[in-house]
Design a protein around this motif. Structure first.
Motif, PDB file in Angstrom:
ATOM      1  N   LEU A   3     -14.001  -8.462   8.445  1.00 16.42           N
ATOM      2  CA  LEU A   3     -13.337  -7.333   7.806  1.00 16.42           C
ATOM      3  C   LEU A   3     -12.411  -6.638   8.803  1.00 16.42           C
ATOM      4  N   GLU A   6      -9.242  -8.625   9.246  1.00 15.17           N
ATOM      5  CA  GLU A   6      -8.395  -8.552   8.061  1.00 15.17           C
ATOM      6  C   GLU A   6      -7.746  -7.179   7.922  1.00 15.17           C
ATOM      7  N   ARG A  10      -3.582  -6.025   8.149  1.00 21.68           N
ATOM      8  CA  ARG A  10      -2.904  -5.342   7.049  1.00 21.68           C
ATOM      9  C   ARG A  10      -2.650  -3.855   7.293  1.00 21.68           C
ATOM     10  N   GLU A  40      -4.694  -3.557  -1.581  1.00 20.84           N
ATOM     11  CA  GLU A  40      -5.210  -4.762  -0.917  1.00 20.84           C
ATOM     12  C   GLU A  40      -6.311  -4.416   0.087  1.00 20.84           C
ATOM     13  N   VAL A  41      -6.109  -3.371   0.863  1.00 18.78           N
ATOM     14  CA  VAL A  41      -7.112  -2.949   1.847  1.00 18.78           C
ATOM     15  C   VAL A  41      -8.375  -2.460   1.139  1.00 18.78           C
ATOM     16  N   LEU A  44     -10.337  -5.441   0.082  1.00 18.72           N
ATOM     17  CA  LEU A  44     -11.041  -6.075   1.200  1.00 18.72           C
ATOM     18  C   LEU A  44     -12.344  -5.347   1.520  1.00 18.72           C
TER      19      LEU A  44
END
Length: 58
Positions: A3, A6, A10, A40-41, A44
């Motif tokens: 995480l 990722e 971003r 998007e975040v 995630l």
């Protein structure tokens, strides 16, 4: 760790505001540099929280 990688890709400079165990899973609250987070975040973080519910043992 996945995480984190990722999120860095971003939202460089993001901040973890809260990290805790709740109801057998992990809950994560993060803030972006601008104060907000992209869809998007948020997705995630939600996916990581859902995954923790089936892998964490408390």
């Amino acid at each position: 760790m996945r995480l984190h990688e990722e999120l860095l890709a971003r939202e460089p400079g993001y901040r973890v505001d809260d990290l805790k165990e709740k109801l057998g899973g992990v809950r994560v609250q993060v803030t972006g540099v601008s104060g907000g987070l992209s869809t998007e975040v948020r997705a995630l973080v939600a996916a990581a929280e859902a995954q923790s519910a089936v892998t964490c043992e408390f």
